[in-house]
Write an enzyme that holds these catalytic residues in place. Structure first.
Site, PDB file in Angstrom:
ATOM      1  N   ASP A 100      43.042  52.153  34.658  1.00 23.13           N
ATOM      2  CA  ASP A 100      42.308  50.983  34.176  1.00 23.13           C
ATOM      3  C   ASP A 100      41.643  51.342  32.845  1.00 23.13           C
ATOM      4  O   ASP A 100      42.315  51.829  31.943  1.00 23.13           O
ATOM      5  CB  ASP A 100      41.312  50.529  35.254  1.00 23.13           C
ATOM      6  CG  ASP A 100      40.500  49.303  34.885  1.00 23.13           C
ATOM      7  OD1 ASP A 100      41.059  48.189  34.922  1.00 23.13           O
ATOM      8  OD2 ASP A 100      39.307  49.454  34.551  1.00 23.13           O
ATOM      9  N   HIS A 297      46.443  46.341  41.363  1.00 22.26           N
ATOM     10  CA  HIS A 297      45.823  47.055  40.247  1.00 22.26           C
ATOM     11  C   HIS A 297      45.320  48.454  40.595  1.00 22.26           C
ATOM     12  O   HIS A 297      45.293  49.337  39.745  1.00 22.26           O
ATOM     13  CB  HIS A 297      44.654  46.227  39.714  1.00 22.26           C
ATOM     14  CG  HIS A 297      43.985  46.826  38.517  1.00 22.26           C
ATOM     15  ND1 HIS A 297      44.618  46.976  37.303  1.00 22.26           N
ATOM     16  CD2 HIS A 297      42.735  47.351  38.355  1.00 22.26           C
ATOM     17  CE1 HIS A 297      43.791  47.538  36.433  1.00 22.26           C
ATOM     18  NE2 HIS A 297      42.648  47.778  37.049  1.00 22.26           N
TER      19      HIS A 297
END
Length: 321
Positions: A100, A297
């Protein structure tokens, strides 16, 4: 999970880290809204494979320093934090792996400090070189609703939503972007905020993703209940400063050996498909690129065994230190 907690400090920097194992250094950099704990599945596996695995709390998170000045969270400072950790651990070089925002920090660490970072692993967020319009202008033009990055950029605004119920908000945020709890077809997109609304209004309710146990959520919530969210959110509030600071690196390629892995259901990979397609130019040292079907994610937590296998295989194939 066994591991040694320690704090390294000096020159105004204070970074908390957890380390396990001995061998070539692998620095693990988390994203938003997480902590060193995001790498709990990787630390023992990398250690067992013969590496010194070190997961940090990025500045503004956990037990690391959290400067009051928002400017202190610009990318150049975070890169120097990483280089500082390597030196403080008595090493000259390291492999850096990020997820991320940590992926972006890792990429820029390799770009700005190739003398320190000899290889880079990127999870979930692809490398996209600096370029194009100012980021805030790009995000302001993304459709009729407000993009979450713009929402996060306004000081105090997201904090007012999150901090009254940190644990509940985190549970919803993690669920909104996990492969097994993503909002269904036709549901409002949780990447956007409706007029006068909040992000949490679009989070799925009532079910944790499979990778996130109650004890895991307690760890994350406990850290943010103690520190607040401002330090973490300040990363978003420096994107225009980064764009200005990194002007000399416009379009720059990262040449060190690299690895990318993303989730097939993650908007970070679908929206940035062009960045992945450009890897022959932007990551000429790319060893392999992977999209994990059905994964969201939080890739190293959703699919730890697959990510561990990819990381160890890639690390083992790197030139010896």
């Amino acid at each position: 999970m066994e591991g040694t907690h320690r704090v390294v400090s000096g020159g105004g920097r204070r970074i908390h880290l957890v380390e396990q194992g001995a061998g070539p250094l692998v620095l693990l950099v988390h994203g938003f809204p997480e902590s060193w704990y995001s790498w709990r599945h990787q630390l023992p596996v990398l250690a067992a494979a013969g590496y010194r695995a070190v997961a940090i709390d990025v500045r503004g998170y956990g037990r690391s320093g959290g400067p009051a000045d928002p400017d202190a969270y610009r990318m150049a400072e975070l890169v120097e934090d990483n280089a500082f950790v390597v030196r403080a651990l008595g090493e000259e070089t390291a492999v850096v792996v990020g997820h991320d925002w940590g992926s972006v920090i890792a990429a820029n660490s390799a770009l700005l400090r190739p003398d320190v970072f000899r290889a880079v692993g990127l999870l979930s967020v692809p490398y996209a070189p600096r370029g194009g319009p100012r980021p805030s202008d790009v995000f302001a033009g993304m459709g009729g609703e407000e993009f979450y990055v713009s929402y996060f950029q306004e000081a105090g605004r997201a904090e007012a939503e999150i901090e009254p119920d940190v644990r509940g908000w985190l549970a919803g945020f993690y669920a909104a972007f996990s492969g097994d709890t993503l909002p269904g077809p036709g549901a409002p997109d949780p990447h956007f905020v409706g007029a006068g609304g909040t992000l949490k209004e679009r989070f799925p309710a009532g079910r944790l993703p499979g990778w996130l146990g109650e004890r895991d959520l307690d760890v994350y919530a406990g850290e943010f209940e103690r520190t607040g969210l401002t330090g973490a959110l300040n990363r978003y509030r420096n994107m225009d400063r980064d764009w200005e600071d990194l002007a000399a690196y416009d379009g720059a390629a990262i040449t060190q050996p690299s690895l990318f892995a993303g989730g097939g259901l993650d908007a970070s990979t679908t929206w940035l498909a062009d960045a992945i397609a450009a890897y022959p130019v932007t990551l000429p040292g790319l060893v392999s690129s992977h999209l994990l079907d059905g994964c969201g994610h939080w890739i190293q937590q959703e699919r730890p065994d697959e990510i561990n296998e990819l990381l160890v295989g890639w690390l083992d194939a790197l030139p010896a230190v």
